[in-house]
Design an enzyme around this catalytic site. Structure first.
Site, PDB file in Angstrom:
ATOM      1  N   ASP A 257       0.839  -1.037  -0.093  1.00  0.00           N
ATOM      2  CA  ASP A 257      -0.015  -0.119  -0.151  1.00  0.00           C
ATOM      3  C   ASP A 257       0.923   1.017  -0.127  1.00  0.00           C
ATOM      4  O   ASP A 257       1.490   1.699   1.108  1.00  0.00           O
ATOM      5  CB  ASP A 257      -0.835  -0.147   1.283  1.00  0.00           C
ATOM      6  CG  ASP A 257      -1.826   1.241   1.263  1.00  0.00           C
ATOM      7  OD1 ASP A 257      -1.546   2.236   0.480  1.00  0.00           O
ATOM      8  OD2 ASP A 257      -2.523   1.168   2.066  1.00  0.00           O
ATOM      9  N   VAL A 258       1.126   1.961  -1.170  1.00  0.00           N
ATOM     10  CA  VAL A 258       2.096   3.074  -1.439  1.00  0.00           C
ATOM     11  C   VAL A 258       1.616   4.174  -0.588  1.00  0.00           C
ATOM     12  O   VAL A 258       2.345   5.194  -0.621  1.00  0.00           O
ATOM     13  CB  VAL A 258       2.423   3.303  -2.854  1.00  0.00           C
ATOM     14  CG1 VAL A 258       2.972   1.864  -3.420  1.00  0.00           C
ATOM     15  CG2 VAL A 258       1.587   3.700  -3.560  1.00  0.00           C
TER      16      VAL A 258
ATOM     17  N   ASN B 204       2.927   5.402 -10.022  1.00  0.00           N
ATOM     18  CA  ASN B 204       1.750   5.500 -11.038  1.00  0.00           C
ATOM     19  C   ASN B 204       0.532   5.297 -10.214  1.00  0.00           C
ATOM     20  O   ASN B 204      -0.527   5.581 -10.656  1.00  0.00           O
ATOM     21  CB  ASN B 204       1.927   4.528 -12.012  1.00  0.00           C
ATOM     22  CG  ASN B 204       0.811   4.120 -12.594  1.00  0.00           C
ATOM     23  OD1 ASN B 204       0.274   4.818 -13.351  1.00  0.00           O
ATOM     24  ND2 ASN B 204       0.067   2.900 -12.225  1.00  0.00           N
TER      25      ASN B 204
ATOM     26  N   TYR C  71      -9.450  14.401  -6.448  1.00  0.00           N
ATOM     27  CA  TYR C  71      -8.473  13.983  -7.599  1.00  0.00           C
ATOM     28  C   TYR C  71      -7.674  15.137  -8.370  1.00  0.00           C
ATOM     29  O   TYR C  71      -6.569  15.092  -8.316  1.00  0.00           O
ATOM     30  CB  TYR C  71      -9.309  13.087  -8.683  1.00  0.00           C
ATOM     31  CG  TYR C  71      -8.422  12.791  -9.674  1.00  0.00           C
ATOM     32  CD1 TYR C  71      -7.881  11.237  -9.497  1.00  0.00           C
ATOM     33  CD2 TYR C  71      -8.387  13.039 -10.979  1.00  0.00           C
ATOM     34  CE1 TYR C  71      -7.069  10.508 -10.416  1.00  0.00           C
ATOM     35  CE2 TYR C  71      -7.612  12.703 -12.074  1.00  0.00           C
ATOM     36  CZ  TYR C  71      -6.756  11.129 -11.576  1.00  0.00           C
ATOM     37  OH  TYR C  71      -6.276  10.589 -12.660  1.00  0.00           O
TER      38      TYR C  71
ATOM     39  N   LYS D 102      -3.521  16.030  -8.038  1.00  0.00           N
ATOM     40  CA  LYS D 102      -2.655  16.098  -9.388  1.00  0.00           C
ATOM     41  C   LYS D 102      -2.232  17.321  -9.387  1.00  0.00           C
ATOM     42  O   LYS D 102      -0.926  17.313  -9.711  1.00  0.00           O
ATOM     43  CB  LYS D 102      -3.607  15.607 -10.531  1.00  0.00           C
ATOM     44  CG  LYS D 102      -4.220  14.281 -10.637  1.00  0.00           C
ATOM     45  CD  LYS D 102      -2.906  13.174 -10.718  1.00  0.00           C
ATOM     46  CE  LYS D 102      -3.418  11.902 -10.940  1.00  0.00           C
ATOM     47  NZ  LYS D 102      -2.628  10.627 -10.688  1.00  0.00           N
TER      48      LYS D 102
HETATM   49  P1  NAP Z   1      -6.382   1.295 -12.723  1.00  0.00           P
HETATM   50  O1  NAP Z   1      -6.386   0.460 -13.715  1.00  0.00           O
HETATM   51  O2  NAP Z   1      -7.551   1.465 -11.825  1.00  0.00           O
HETATM   52  O3  NAP Z   1      -5.209   1.170 -11.955  1.00  0.00           O
HETATM   53  C1  NAP Z   1      -4.835   1.592 -10.489  1.00  0.00           C
HETATM   54  C2  NAP Z   1      -3.586   0.889 -10.081  1.00  0.00           C
HETATM   55  O4  NAP Z   1      -3.474   1.469  -8.624  1.00  0.00           O
HETATM   56  C3  NAP Z   1      -3.899  -0.501  -9.870  1.00  0.00           C
HETATM   57  O5  NAP Z   1      -2.718  -1.331 -10.149  1.00  0.00           O
HETATM   58  C4  NAP Z   1      -4.238  -0.551  -8.026  1.00  0.00           C
HETATM   59  O6  NAP Z   1      -3.866  -1.873  -7.464  1.00  0.00           O
HETATM   60  C5  NAP Z   1      -3.167   0.478  -7.843  1.00  0.00           C
HETATM   61  N1  NAP Z   1      -3.535   0.824  -6.339  1.00  0.00           N
HETATM   62  C6  NAP Z   1      -4.834   1.328  -5.681  1.00  0.00           C
HETATM   63  N2  NAP Z   1      -4.465   1.510  -4.455  1.00  0.00           N
HETATM   64  C7  NAP Z   1      -3.444   1.323  -4.354  1.00  0.00           C
HETATM   65  C8  NAP Z   1      -2.406   1.293  -3.086  1.00  0.00           C
HETATM   66  N3  NAP Z   1      -2.953   1.784  -1.839  1.00  0.00           N
HETATM   67  N4  NAP Z   1      -1.285   0.891  -3.157  1.00  0.00           N
HETATM   68  C9  NAP Z   1      -0.723   0.786  -4.339  1.00  0.00           C
HETATM   69  N5  NAP Z   1      -1.428   0.370  -5.502  1.00  0.00           N
HETATM   70  C10 NAP Z   1      -2.701   0.974  -5.574  1.00  0.00           C
HETATM   71  O7  NAP Z   1      -6.091   2.972 -13.237  1.00  0.00           O
HETATM   72  P2  NAP Z   1      -4.960   3.701 -14.298  1.00  0.00           P
HETATM   73  O8  NAP Z   1      -5.976   4.425 -15.167  1.00  0.00           O
HETATM   74  O9  NAP Z   1      -4.161   2.611 -14.742  1.00  0.00           O
HETATM   75  O10 NAP Z   1      -4.401   4.523 -13.241  1.00  0.00           O
HETATM   76  C11 NAP Z   1      -3.179   4.612 -13.138  1.00  0.00           C
HETATM   77  C12 NAP Z   1      -2.608   6.057 -12.773  1.00  0.00           C
HETATM   78  O11 NAP Z   1      -2.962   6.945 -13.964  1.00  0.00           O
HETATM   79  C13 NAP Z   1      -3.288   6.928 -11.684  1.00  0.00           C
HETATM   80  O12 NAP Z   1      -2.378   7.688 -10.969  1.00  0.00           O
HETATM   81  C14 NAP Z   1      -4.231   7.637 -12.613  1.00  0.00           C
HETATM   82  O13 NAP Z   1      -4.695   8.981 -11.824  1.00  0.00           O
HETATM   83  C15 NAP Z   1      -3.523   7.951 -13.502  1.00  0.00           C
HETATM   84  N6  NAP Z   1      -4.327   8.530 -14.731  1.00  0.00           N
HETATM   85  C16 NAP Z   1      -5.382   7.906 -15.455  1.00  0.00           C
HETATM   86  C17 NAP Z   1      -6.045   8.356 -16.611  1.00  0.00           C
HETATM   87  C18 NAP Z   1      -6.947   7.343 -17.178  1.00  0.00           C
HETATM   88  O14 NAP Z   1      -7.758   7.895 -17.981  1.00  0.00           O
HETATM   89  N7  NAP Z   1      -7.034   6.042 -17.137  1.00  0.00           N
HETATM   90  C19 NAP Z   1      -5.937   9.629 -16.871  1.00  0.00           C
HETATM   91  C20 NAP Z   1      -5.040  10.559 -16.038  1.00  0.00           C
HETATM   92  C21 NAP Z   1      -4.101   9.644 -15.279  1.00  0.00           C
HETATM   93  P3  NAP Z   1      -4.833  -3.036  -7.369  1.00  0.00           P
HETATM   94  O15 NAP Z   1      -5.910  -3.248  -8.550  1.00  0.00           O
HETATM   95  O16 NAP Z   1      -3.838  -4.314  -7.229  1.00  0.00           O
HETATM   96  O17 NAP Z   1      -5.613  -2.847  -6.225  1.00  0.00           O
END
Ligand code: NAP
Length: 267
Positions: free
Chosen positions: A65-66, A92, A165, A169
């Site tokens: 849990d980061v 990330n 959120y 950011k």
């Molecule tokens: P995602 O598929 O929901 O992935 C989120 C990841 O974060 C999962 O691997 C999850 O792990 C992990 N996580 C959640 N709680 C955690 C914790 N307490 N400690 C460590 N890991 C944890 O979403 P994603 O879109 O790939 O998001 C990744 C990053 O990209 C985020 O920072 C998000 O804000 C950013 N982002 C995404 C978008 C987009 O459109 N998708 C746009 C801008 C920015 P588990 O599943 O194993 O719990």
């Protein structure tokens, strides 16, 4: 995939799905050994590790849990024991807990800040300490170490209904730039990536729904929703020595979402 990260040792947080999983796989394909962090999705992380190994690379899944300092330290301890150290951190992991402003609970405000901002601070702090302790080996890289923070277009674009959120950011932008300024003289490169709308679990409800998809596309001048690999390719470049002179920059990978697309027709 060109082997631009040959011999590098990387940690990717939140690498069990979405953007983090794509980055971990691309790093493996580019020649890096990768610590694949997950929080709850052990199966997802195991699949990412399997993909890295079946392509001939090295990967290790680590539950952490980061938002907790001791868990972040565990990721670096694994990189040390399994790969002999760490050269690259991709911070990330992130979540959304959305609500209209007056409905947003203190708990959901705090949880998003704790992971999306404090989690990035904690992992980056541990990375800088480890880079310093390891010392510089110019044969490995001109940089002592590289840190990539995962931001969002919402470091710049306000987002009603998502103040936790967007605040996190915005904080990531200030954290990245201040840290980059502080450690650049030690040859530690700190940068960020700001994705636009990328198809992952975080926004599945929107892109799986036809009306939701249409609304998203109106915000993207380039005319398609992003894929995790769009971000992974940018991350490989930013983590490689090909970007050696890039310091303290946020790389927007968003199909033009940050270009105020509603002004296309004159505003
Ligand atoms: P995602 O598929 O929901 O992935 C989120 C990841 O974060 C999962 O691997 C999850 O792990 C992990 N996580 C959640 N709680 C955690 C914790 N307490 N400690 C460590 N890991 C944890 O979403 P994603 O879109 O790939 O998001 C990744 C990053 O990209 C985020 O920072 C998000 O804000 C950013 N982002 C995404 C978008 C987009 O459109 N998708 C746009 C801008 C920015 P588990 O599943 O194993 O719990």
């Amino acid at each position: 995939m060109p082997r631009d990260l040959e011999g590098a040792r990387a940690i990717v947080t939140g690498a069990s799905s979405g953007i983090g999983a794509a980055i971990a796989q691309a790093f493996g394909a580019a020649g890096a050994s990768v610590v694949v962090n997950y929080h709850s999705d052990e199966e997802g992380a195991a699949k990412v590790v399997e993909d890295i190994r079946s392509a001939g690379g090295q990967g290790e899944a680590v539950k952490a849990d980061v938002s907790k300092a001791e868990d972040c330290a565990q990721l670096f301890a694994t990189a040390e024991t399994k790969f002999g150290g760490v050269d690259i951190l991709v911070s990330n992991a992130g979540i959304q807990k959305d609500a209209a402003f007056t409905d947003l609970s203190l708990g959901d405000w705090q949880q998003v800040i704790d992971l999306n901002l404090t989690g990035q601070f904690l992992c980056a702090q541990e990375a800088v300490r480890r880079f310093r302790a390891q010392g510089h080996d110019a044969k490995r890289s001109p940089a002592l170490g590289k840190i990539i923070l995962m931001s969002s277009v919402h470091q710049a674009i306000p987002w009603a209904g998502h103040v936790n959120y967007a605040s996190a950011k915005g904080g990531v932008k200030a954290l990245m730039e201040s840290l980059a300024q502080e450690v650049a003289g030690e040859k530690i490169r700190v940068n960020a990536i700001a994705p636009g709308a990328i198809k992952t679990d975080i926004n599945r409800a929107e892109w799986e729904d036809e009306e939701g998809r249409k609304k998203m596309l109106e915000l993207i001048p380039y005319g398609r929703i992003g894929e995790p690999d769009d971000i992974a390719r940018a991350a490989v470049w930013l983590a490689s020595d090909a970007s050696d002179y890039v310091v303290g920059t946020t790389l927007f990978v968003d199909g033009g979402m940050a270009l105020y697309p509603s002004f296309r027709e004159g505003g």
